[in-house]
Design a protein around this motif. Structure first.
Motif, mmCIF file in Angstrom:
data_model
loop_
_atom_site.group_PDB
_atom_site.id
_atom_site.type_symbol
_atom_site.label_atom_id
_atom_site.label_comp_id
_atom_site.label_asym_id
_atom_site.label_seq_id
_atom_site.Cartn_x
_atom_site.Cartn_y
_atom_site.Cartn_z
ATOM 1 N N HIS A 120 -0.068 69.703 -36.380
ATOM 2 C CA HIS A 120 -1.468 69.364 -36.645
ATOM 3 C C HIS A 120 -1.727 67.877 -36.445
ATOM 4 O O HIS A 120 -2.777 67.486 -35.896
ATOM 5 C CB HIS A 120 -1.845 69.770 -38.073
ATOM 6 C CG HIS A 120 -3.270 69.439 -38.419
ATOM 7 N ND1 HIS A 120 -3.610 68.269 -39.056
ATOM 8 C CD2 HIS A 120 -4.420 70.098 -38.193
ATOM 9 C CE1 HIS A 120 -4.921 68.228 -39.214
ATOM 10 N NE2 HIS A 120 -5.434 69.321 -38.708
ATOM 11 N N LEU A 121 -0.806 67.030 -36.867
ATOM 12 C CA LEU A 121 -0.980 65.594 -36.691
ATOM 13 C C LEU A 121 -1.117 65.229 -35.215
ATOM 14 O O LEU A 121 -1.884 64.332 -34.853
ATOM 15 C CB LEU A 121 0.206 64.845 -37.300
ATOM 16 C CG LEU A 121 0.259 64.771 -38.824
ATOM 17 C CD1 LEU A 121 1.603 64.222 -39.290
ATOM 18 C CD2 LEU A 121 -0.880 63.902 -39.357
ATOM 19 N N VAL A 122 -0.388 65.926 -34.369
ATOM 20 C CA VAL A 122 -0.396 65.610 -32.941
ATOM 21 C C VAL A 122 -1.549 66.287 -32.212
ATOM 22 O O VAL A 122 -2.249 65.666 -31.407
ATOM 23 C CB VAL A 122 0.944 66.001 -32.293
ATOM 24 C CG1 VAL A 122 0.929 65.669 -30.796
ATOM 25 C CG2 VAL A 122 2.107 65.288 -32.969
ATOM 26 N N LEU A 123 -1.767 67.559 -32.481
ATOM 27 C CA LEU A 123 -2.667 68.369 -31.661
ATOM 28 C C LEU A 123 -3.923 68.859 -32.368
ATOM 29 O O LEU A 123 -4.838 69.374 -31.715
ATOM 30 C CB LEU A 123 -1.910 69.585 -31.107
ATOM 31 C CG LEU A 123 -0.769 69.276 -30.138
ATOM 32 C CD1 LEU A 123 0.023 70.546 -29.830
ATOM 33 C CD2 LEU A 123 -1.299 68.649 -28.852
ATOM 34 N N GLY A 137 -7.308 72.947 -24.045
ATOM 35 C CA GLY A 137 -6.709 72.097 -23.021
ATOM 36 C C GLY A 137 -5.344 72.552 -22.564
ATOM 37 O O GLY A 137 -4.769 71.967 -21.640
ATOM 38 N N GLY A 138 -4.767 73.566 -23.235
ATOM 39 C CA GLY A 138 -3.521 74.143 -22.744
ATOM 40 C C GLY A 138 -2.259 73.711 -23.433
ATOM 41 O O GLY A 138 -1.169 74.198 -23.085
ATOM 42 N N ALA A 139 -2.320 72.826 -24.394
ATOM 43 C CA ALA A 139 -1.101 72.411 -25.097
ATOM 44 C C ALA A 139 -0.579 73.552 -25.975
ATOM 45 O O ALA A 139 -1.334 74.417 -26.429
ATOM 46 C CB ALA A 139 -1.371 71.186 -25.952
ATOM 47 N N VAL A 140 0.736 73.521 -26.200
ATOM 48 C CA VAL A 140 1.413 74.553 -26.989
ATOM 49 C C VAL A 140 2.318 73.878 -28.014
ATOM 50 O O VAL A 140 2.976 72.879 -27.714
ATOM 51 C CB VAL A 140 2.259 75.479 -26.086
ATOM 52 C CG1 VAL A 140 3.081 76.454 -26.932
ATOM 53 C CG2 VAL A 140 1.375 76.251 -25.124
ATOM 54 N N ALA A 141 2.349 74.421 -29.228
ATOM 55 C CA ALA A 141 3.302 73.979 -30.241
ATOM 56 C C ALA A 141 4.218 75.143 -30.585
ATOM 57 O O ALA A 141 3.753 76.267 -30.788
ATOM 58 C CB ALA A 141 2.588 73.490 -31.495
ATOM 59 N N ASP A 142 5.500 74.863 -30.637
ATOM 60 C CA ASP A 142 6.521 75.856 -30.976
ATOM 61 C C ASP A 142 7.180 75.389 -32.263
ATOM 62 O O ASP A 142 7.855 74.351 -32.279
ATOM 63 C CB ASP A 142 7.531 75.939 -29.835
ATOM 64 C CG ASP A 142 8.617 76.972 -30.071
ATOM 65 O OD1 ASP A 142 8.527 77.706 -31.072
ATOM 66 O OD2 ASP A 142 9.553 77.036 -29.259
ATOM 67 N N VAL A 143 6.965 76.123 -33.353
ATOM 68 C CA VAL A 143 7.475 75.696 -34.655
ATOM 69 C C VAL A 143 8.332 76.793 -35.273
ATOM 70 O O VAL A 143 8.128 77.983 -35.007
ATOM 71 C CB VAL A 143 6.332 75.319 -35.617
ATOM 72 C CG1 VAL A 143 5.513 74.161 -35.062
ATOM 73 C CG2 VAL A 143 5.421 76.513 -35.889
#
Length: 331
Positions: A195-198, A227-233
Motif C-alpha cells: 500500500h505504501l508503494v502502490l 496502470g498494470g502494476a502487480v504486488a505479490d505478498v
C-alpha cells in the motif's frame, strides 16, 4: 485537540504482554517522553511491570483495571497493547475517558469496527492512530520515497513476504477468541508495504491454509493496480520465510533486507550499479512511531501523516477481502 503544553509526553500502556515490554523499552529511548502508568487486568501483573520500568525521576502508576488507567489524570496518551481481538473495546474505553490513543496493529478485526473507532476519535477531537510501526521506520520511508521519486523508473512489481514459526505459548496467535490470524498479525506488514508503494488495489486474489479451529496460518495474495502494476505478498506463522521485500521498475530495483518490516538497510540496483542505504533505527524500531505521536500531540494534531487513518482503513479493506476469500470469520 489542544497542543500538549507540558515538556514531556506522558504515556500509559494498556496490557502487559510482550509487545508492551518492547514498547516500554523503546519509550525510554525517546527524549521528552516517559512512561507514567500501566494497566492490567491483574494488579500483580501491573505492579511487576511498573517496577521493571520505574526510574528515580518518576514512579509508574500500577492499575489493576483498564478503566483506572484510562481515568489516570497524569496520562496524556495510551498505547493499547492488548490482543487485537480486544482492541475495539479497549481503545474505545480510552477515547471515552478523553485520552489520545495509539493502538497496536491491526487496529481491529475488520474495516467496520476500525472505522467506528476512527470516527469516534474524530468526533471527540482526540488524537488516534494505529501503531503500524513499520510506517515510521526511516529506511522504509526512504525506500518508498526513493521509489516514488522515480529511482526504479515506472514501478511494475512489488514483492513482500513475512513469516516465522509462532510460539505455541503466544495465545493471540492461536486463540480465535483473541483474533488469531496470520493475515492480521503477520500479513498486515507485506500488505502495508504494498500500500505504501502502490496505494489501494483494483483487485485481490488470495489463497491460504486454515487451522482446524477456523483461522488462517499461511497465505498469499496477488494484488493488481491501475496502470498494470502487480504486488505479490505472502505471510505465514508456521514457516521461516526469507522476509524480504522489493520494488521493481523498468529502470531499477530496490531491495529491503530481512526482516524487511524492521528496515535496517536497503539497496538500489540501477544502471549496473548497486548502492546501499542505511538510516539508524532506534531500539527495536518502536521509537520512531513514539516520536511521531509525540510531535502530533505537541502540535495539537488529531491524526498523523505517517500513521494515517485512511491508510489503516485501506489496508483493512484488503484484509477483509482476503479473509472473505479464505473463509475466515470472527462472527
Amino acid at each position: 485537540m489542544s497542543p500538549v503544553s507540558s515538556p514531556t509526553i506522558r504515556w500509559g500502556i494498556l496490557a502487559t504482554g510482550r509487545i508492551a515490554h518492547s514498547f516500554a523499552s523503546d519509550l525510554a529511548l525517546v527524549e521528552g517522553n516517559e512512561l507514567v502508568a500501566v494497566g492490567s487486568r491483574s494488579t500483580d501483573s501491573a505492579r511487576q511491570f511498573s517496577e521493571q520500568y520505574f526510574t528515580p525521576e518518576r514512579a509508574v502508576h500500577a492499575h489493576g483495571d483498564y478503566a483506572d488507567l484510562a481515568a489516570d489524570p497524569d496520562v496524556d496518551v495510551v498505547y493499547v497493547a492488548s490482543p487485537h481481538g480486544r482492541h475495539e473495546a479497549d481503545a474505545m474505553l480510552c477515547l471515552e475517558a478523553g485520552k489520545a490513543v495509539l493502538c497496536e496493529k491491526p487496529l481491529t478485526l475488520d474495516t467496520s469496527s476500525s472505522g467506528h473507532l476512527i470516527e469516534e476519535a474524530h468526533r471527540r477531537g482526540l488524537f488516534f492512530a494505529e501503531a503500524m510501526w513499520m510506517r515510521a521506520n526511516p529506511n522504509i520511508r526512504a525506500a518508498v520515497a526513493m521509489a516514488h521519486d522515480g529511482a526504479c523508473g515506472r514501478i511494475a512489481q512489488v514483492r513482500a513476504e513475512l513469516g516465522m514459526v509462532a510460539d505455541p505459548d503466544v495465545d493471540r496467535m492461536w486463540e480465535p477468541a483473541l483474533g488469531a490470524s496470520a493475515l492480521l498479525d503477520v500479513g498486515i506488514y507485506p500488505l502495508t508495504f504494498a500500500h505504501l508503494v502502490l496505494g489501494e488495489p483494483d483487485a485481490v486474489v488470495a489463497a491460504g491454509t486454515m487451522h482446524e479451529r477456523g483461522f488462517d496460518v499461511s497465505g498469499g495474495a496477488v494484488l493488481t493496480y491501475p496502470g498494470g502494476a502487480v504486488a505479490d505478498v505472502a505471510w505465514t506463522q508456521v514457516a521461516h520465510s526469507d522476509n524480504r521485500a522489493s520494488i521493481a521498475g523498468d529502470v531499477g530495483r530496490i531491495e529491503i533486507a530481512p526482516r524487511f518490516h524492521e528496515g535496517r538497510s536497503f539497496t538500489l540496483a540501477s544502471g549496473g550499479s548497486v548502492h546501499e542505504f542505511a538510516d539508524p533505527v532506534t531500539g527495536r524500531g518502536y521509537a520512531h512511531e513514539i516520536a511521531e505521536v509525540a510531535a502530533c500531540l505537541r502540535a495539537g494534531s488529531t491524526t498523523s501523516d505517517v500513521l494515517p487513518p485512511d491508510g489503516t482503513l485501506a489496508v483493512m479493506r484488503v484484509m477483509d477481502e482476503i479473509r472473505s476469500q479464505l473463509g475466515v470469520s470472527y462472527t
